[in-house]
Design an enzyme around this catalytic site. Structure first.
Site, short mmCIF file in Angstrom:
data_model
loop_
_atom_site.label_atom_id
_atom_site.label_comp_id
_atom_site.label_asym_id
_atom_site.label_seq_id
_atom_site.Cartn_x
_atom_site.Cartn_y
_atom_site.Cartn_z
N ARG A 16 54.26 86.03 20.66
CA ARG A 16 54.94 85.74 21.92
C ARG A 16 55.10 84.24 22.14
O ARG A 16 56.16 83.76 22.50
CB ARG A 16 54.16 86.38 23.08
CG ARG A 16 54.81 86.24 24.44
CD ARG A 16 54.04 87.02 25.48
NE ARG A 16 52.66 86.58 25.62
CZ ARG A 16 51.74 87.19 26.36
NH1 ARG A 16 52.05 88.30 26.99
NH2 ARG A 16 50.52 86.69 26.44
N TYR A 17 54.02 83.51 21.95
CA TYR A 17 54.09 82.05 22.03
C TYR A 17 54.59 81.50 20.70
O TYR A 17 54.29 82.07 19.65
CB TYR A 17 52.71 81.47 22.32
CG TYR A 17 52.15 81.79 23.69
CD1 TYR A 17 52.54 81.06 24.81
CD2 TYR A 17 51.24 82.82 23.85
CE1 TYR A 17 52.01 81.35 26.06
CE2 TYR A 17 50.71 83.12 25.11
CZ TYR A 17 51.10 82.38 26.20
OH TYR A 17 50.58 82.67 27.43
N ARG A 29 51.46 80.48 18.17
CA ARG A 29 50.27 81.31 17.95
C ARG A 29 50.64 82.79 17.97
O ARG A 29 51.64 83.18 18.58
CB ARG A 29 49.19 81.00 18.98
CG ARG A 29 49.41 81.55 20.36
CD ARG A 29 48.82 80.67 21.44
NE ARG A 29 49.69 79.55 21.71
CZ ARG A 29 49.77 78.94 22.91
NH1 ARG A 29 48.99 79.32 23.89
NH2 ARG A 29 50.60 77.96 23.10
N CYS A 49 36.29 99.94 20.96
CA CYS A 49 35.45 99.02 21.73
C CYS A 49 34.10 99.70 21.95
O CYS A 49 34.02 100.93 21.99
CB CYS A 49 36.07 98.71 23.08
SG CYS A 49 37.55 97.68 23.03
N CYS A 106 36.39 99.20 29.24
CA CYS A 106 36.43 98.62 30.57
C CYS A 106 37.57 99.24 31.37
O CYS A 106 38.69 99.38 30.86
CB CYS A 106 36.61 97.11 30.48
SG CYS A 106 35.37 96.30 29.45
N CYS A 149 41.01 97.39 31.57
CA CYS A 149 41.52 96.93 30.27
C CYS A 149 43.04 96.83 30.24
O CYS A 149 43.75 97.76 30.62
CB CYS A 149 41.04 97.87 29.17
SG CYS A 149 41.63 97.43 27.52
N ARG A 177 44.80 96.82 27.60
CA ARG A 177 45.33 97.66 26.53
C ARG A 177 44.87 99.11 26.63
O ARG A 177 44.63 99.78 25.64
CB ARG A 177 44.95 97.08 25.16
CG ARG A 177 45.49 95.68 24.96
CD ARG A 177 45.46 95.24 23.52
NE ARG A 177 45.94 93.87 23.44
CZ ARG A 177 45.18 92.82 23.14
NH1 ARG A 177 43.91 92.99 22.83
NH2 ARG A 177 45.69 91.60 23.13
N ASP A 184 45.30 91.66 35.33
CA ASP A 184 46.65 92.04 34.93
C ASP A 184 47.13 93.28 35.69
O ASP A 184 46.33 94.11 36.13
CB ASP A 184 46.70 92.33 33.43
CG ASP A 184 46.49 91.09 32.58
OD1 ASP A 184 46.83 89.99 33.05
OD2 ASP A 184 45.97 91.23 31.45
N ASP A 237 48.45 85.83 33.79
CA ASP A 237 49.29 86.13 32.64
C ASP A 237 50.46 86.94 33.18
O ASP A 237 50.29 88.08 33.64
CB ASP A 237 48.49 86.95 31.60
CG ASP A 237 48.86 86.60 30.18
OD1 ASP A 237 49.98 86.09 29.99
OD2 ASP A 237 48.05 86.84 29.26
N LYS A 241 50.80 82.73 30.16
CA LYS A 241 49.84 82.28 31.16
C LYS A 241 50.36 81.07 31.93
O LYS A 241 50.95 80.17 31.34
CB LYS A 241 48.51 81.91 30.49
CG LYS A 241 47.80 83.05 29.82
CD LYS A 241 46.49 82.58 29.21
CE LYS A 241 45.82 83.70 28.43
NZ LYS A 241 46.58 84.06 27.22
#
Length: 369
Positions: free
Chosen positions: A113-114, A117, A126, A130, A133, A135, A295, A332, A339
């Site tokens: 996306r950037y 990077r 995981c 969480c 999350c 994702r 998010d 974000d 961000k």
């Protein structure tokens, strides 16, 4: 030697088992009946656990669940991992993929996306799922995990795109991979001349600190420098075992460790909670890096703190604790905008030849041009 849990219902296990990260993974608590052996859950929590299971899996390591208050439903550990009925209430701005990661995916598992990077999704697993999350759409779903051929495609992509200076290993959790696989992947990345740095994003230092072993540290040291960004949200997560293993990472693995927290309603949205967290992190060798606005992922609206409240919190914190312990508060942008910082505004007035500022105490100060 037996390790006795602080929870009266939790079974005793040997110290060697408890400190074995693979044992922790294999013995994760995944349903209500197992959960009730560890903590007291209300009828409302039982209903939420069942209702939310169709949307997002429940999973917690014995270690992490052992940090939770067995009686208090508002414990900051419980709130992060136990489903709540609010997860089923989707708001207008909620998205399955709020950061548009899938839209910027040139090869499976890689989000570019950037310009300089790329993020490399390596695992769907995981230690703890969480509830906030980003994702939720894909973690715990094995079908979305890149395989060996996908890894080759990703490495080829990184080699071909010379604008990429940084690769971020993410997931799921990349530390769920074996030491040998991590060694291979880091070796491939480090062999690409234009890649300046490699970052690992992992929550295992929080939820599974026993994953940090001397063997893992040797792998990371071999590929120095490695930057590891973890995810502590509350000072209750900063245990003695965490302190020991972070020290191992820094001293034996030669790893630079940073933290990105999420501002979460009812968990850390107070000056006291954030101060304890940020100072606690720097005390054990972790630099607070980001404080994220939560998010707009589906089912997480009950965690979100109004941005103006977050800005005010950070304004008070910046004046009252060391700058070394203060992270950058960011959002974000939903839709893949990246961000952006959310700075506090201290400038009160611009005069003909001077500026008037209001500091964190509310006092006014005037300086000239």
């Amino acid at each position: 030697m037996e390790l006795v849990s602080s929870h009266p219902k939790q079974k005793k296990v040997s110290e060697s088992e408890w400190l074995d990260w693979k044992w922790q993974i294999q013995n994760r608590i995944k349903d209500g009946s197992e959960l009730e052996k560890t903590i007291r859950i209300s009828s409302e929590e039982k209903e939420a656990l069942l209702a939310c299971s169709e949307v997002f899996s429940f999973s917690a390591t014995p270690y992490y669940l052992n940090l939770a208050d067995p009686e208090d439903p508002n414990c900051p550990i419980r709130l992060q991992v136990l489903p709540r009925k609010e997860e089923l209430h989707t708001r207008a701005w909620d998205r399955r993929d709020p950061l548009a990661e899938e839209s910027y995916m040139p090869v499976k598992g890689v989000t570019h996306r950037y310009p300089d990077r790329a993020l490399w999704y390596l695992s769907h697993v995981c230690a703890v799922y969480c509830r906030f999350c980003t994702r939720k759409r894909k973690v715990s779903q094995s079908a979305g995990t890149p395989g060996a051929e996908d890894w080759k495609d990703a490495i080829h992509y990184f080699r071909e795109h010379t604008e990429i200076k940084e690769v971020i290993l993410s997931g799921g959790d990349p530390l769920n991979l074996s030491d040998s696989k991590l060694d291979y992947l880091l070796g491939e990345l480090k062999s690409i001349p234009h890649i300046n740095q490699v970052r690992i994003h992992t929550r295992y230092p929080v939820t599974l600190p026993m994953r940090i072993t001397p063997e893992l540290c040797q792998v990371l040291k071999k590929h120095f420098p490695i930057y590891l960004v973890t995810h502590f949200n509350h000072s209750k997560e900063l245990t003695e075992l965490v302190k020991e293993r972070i020290g191992m990472l820094v001293k034996e693995g030669a790893v630079t460790v940073l933290n990105q927290a999420v501002l979460l309603k009812g968990i850390n949205n107070s000056v006291g909670a954030l101060t304890d967290l940020f100072y606690g992190l720097t005390k054990i060798g972790i630099k607070p890096y980001y404080l994220h606005q939560c998010d707009e992922v589906f089912g997480s609206s009950h965690f979100r703190v109004p941005i103006e409240e977050g800005v005010e919190l950070m304004k008070q914190i910046r004046g009252s604790i060391s700058g070394l312990s203060v992270p950058l508060y960011v959002v974000d942008l939903t839709g893949g905008g990246g961000k952006v910082p959310l700075p506090a505004n201290y400038l009160e007035e611009t005069k003909t030849s001077s500026y008037v500022f209001r500091n964190y105490k509310g006092d006014l100060y005037e300086i000239g041009f």
